[in-house]
Design a protein around this motif. Structure first.
Motif, short mmCIF file in Angstrom:
data_model
loop_
_atom_site.label_atom_id
_atom_site.label_comp_id
_atom_site.label_asym_id
_atom_site.label_seq_id
_atom_site.Cartn_x
_atom_site.Cartn_y
_atom_site.Cartn_z
N THR A 91 0.84 -1.20 0.00
CA THR A 91 0.00 0.00 0.00
C THR A 91 0.87 1.25 0.00
OG1 THR A 91 -0.29 0.13 2.43
CG2 THR A 91 -1.95 -1.15 1.19
N ARG A 92 2.01 1.19 0.68
CA ARG A 92 2.92 2.34 0.66
C ARG A 92 3.47 2.57 -0.76
NH1 ARG A 92 4.61 0.31 5.85
NH2 ARG A 92 6.42 -0.69 4.90
N LYS A 93 3.76 1.47 -1.45
CA LYS A 93 4.22 1.58 -2.84
C LYS A 93 3.11 2.14 -3.73
CE LYS A 93 7.41 -2.35 -2.61
NZ LYS A 93 7.65 -3.73 -3.13
N LEU A 94 1.87 1.74 -3.46
CA LEU A 94 0.73 2.24 -4.23
C LEU A 94 0.59 3.75 -4.05
CD1 LEU A 94 -1.85 1.47 -5.93
CD2 LEU A 94 -3.06 1.41 -3.73
N VAL A 95 0.68 4.20 -2.80
CA VAL A 95 0.59 5.63 -2.51
C VAL A 95 1.71 6.38 -3.24
CG1 VAL A 95 0.83 7.37 -0.68
CG2 VAL A 95 -0.58 5.33 -0.30
N ALA A 96 2.92 5.84 -3.16
CA ALA A 96 4.06 6.48 -3.82
C ALA A 96 3.88 6.52 -5.33
CB ALA A 96 5.36 5.76 -3.45
N MET A 121 -10.47 4.23 -8.74
CA MET A 121 -10.92 2.83 -8.67
C MET A 121 -10.11 2.05 -7.63
SD MET A 121 -11.52 2.28 -12.76
CE MET A 121 -11.67 0.49 -12.69
N ALA A 122 -8.80 2.32 -7.58
CA ALA A 122 -7.97 1.69 -6.55
C ALA A 122 -8.42 2.14 -5.17
CB ALA A 122 -6.50 2.03 -6.77
#
Length: 196
Positions: A91-96, A121-122
């Protein structure tokens, strides 16, 4: 969703992840919970965690304008007891990924949709599936108001197509006084007041 520094997709994803991760952590090591039914009739808890994990991983690719691969869903839960730690890291990678310059601009990957809608959508999956898992496992979950505010217009916009694709069910009627989040859940075909 209107664009502004106050509601960047990455910021909303960060807030949503903070609310979602504790729900998933509460499932670790409980085989009985992993087999529980969820509001998504096609998924038990284990399958829904694996689906959400896959969304979090693949939408990193979409943020970078690369194609995502949803052809298979790996068994993240079965890969070791540290799966919740790995989920949080993803999730941290997704935010980044969604915070990178240009991530919200243009068209995202093979989906052929505006990148900002794809990011939303994410955000929707991270929020609604966290609610699904909380409902299935008895965990507490309340999405942040700014996340709900950002998602409501997106859900309304996507609902007709999502129903045609069987991603959303038929809209559910809600009682008077329902919250914005409860009404949004009902738009996706979930009954926010039903017992799983």
């Amino acid at each position: 969703m209107t664009e502004s520094d106050a509601n960047r997709i990455s910021d909303l994803l960060d807030v949503a992840a903070t609310r979602a991760v504790p729900v998933l952590r509460g499932i670790v090591g409980d085989e009985k919970l992993l087999g529980a039914r969820t509001p998504c009739s096609e998924y038990d808890v284990r399958a829904l965690v694996n689906h959400l994990f896959q969304v979090v991983v693949q939408f990193q690719e979409l943020a970078a304008k690369r194609d995502a691969d949803f052809s298979a869903e790996p068994d993240y839960v079965g890969a070791g007891d540290d799966w919740a730690d790995r989920f949080e890291a993803e999730t941290r990678k997704l935010v980044a990924a969604w915070g990178e310059p240009g991530a919200e601009d243009g068209i995202s990957g093979s989906m052929g949709m505006p990148a900002r809608i794809v990011g939303a959508m994410a955000l929707l999956d991270l929020t609604v599936h966290a609610w699904d898992l909380a409902r299935a496992t008895g965990a507490a979950f309340e999405p942040a108001p700014e996340v709900v505010e950002g998602l409501v217009p997106v859900v309304e916009k996507l609902a007709p197509t999502a129903r045609e694709m069987n991603v959303f069910g038929a809209a559910v009627e809600v009682r008077e006084g329902a919250t914005a989040f409860e009404r949004m859940l009902a738009t996706t075909g979930r009954d926010p007041f039903a017992v799983v």
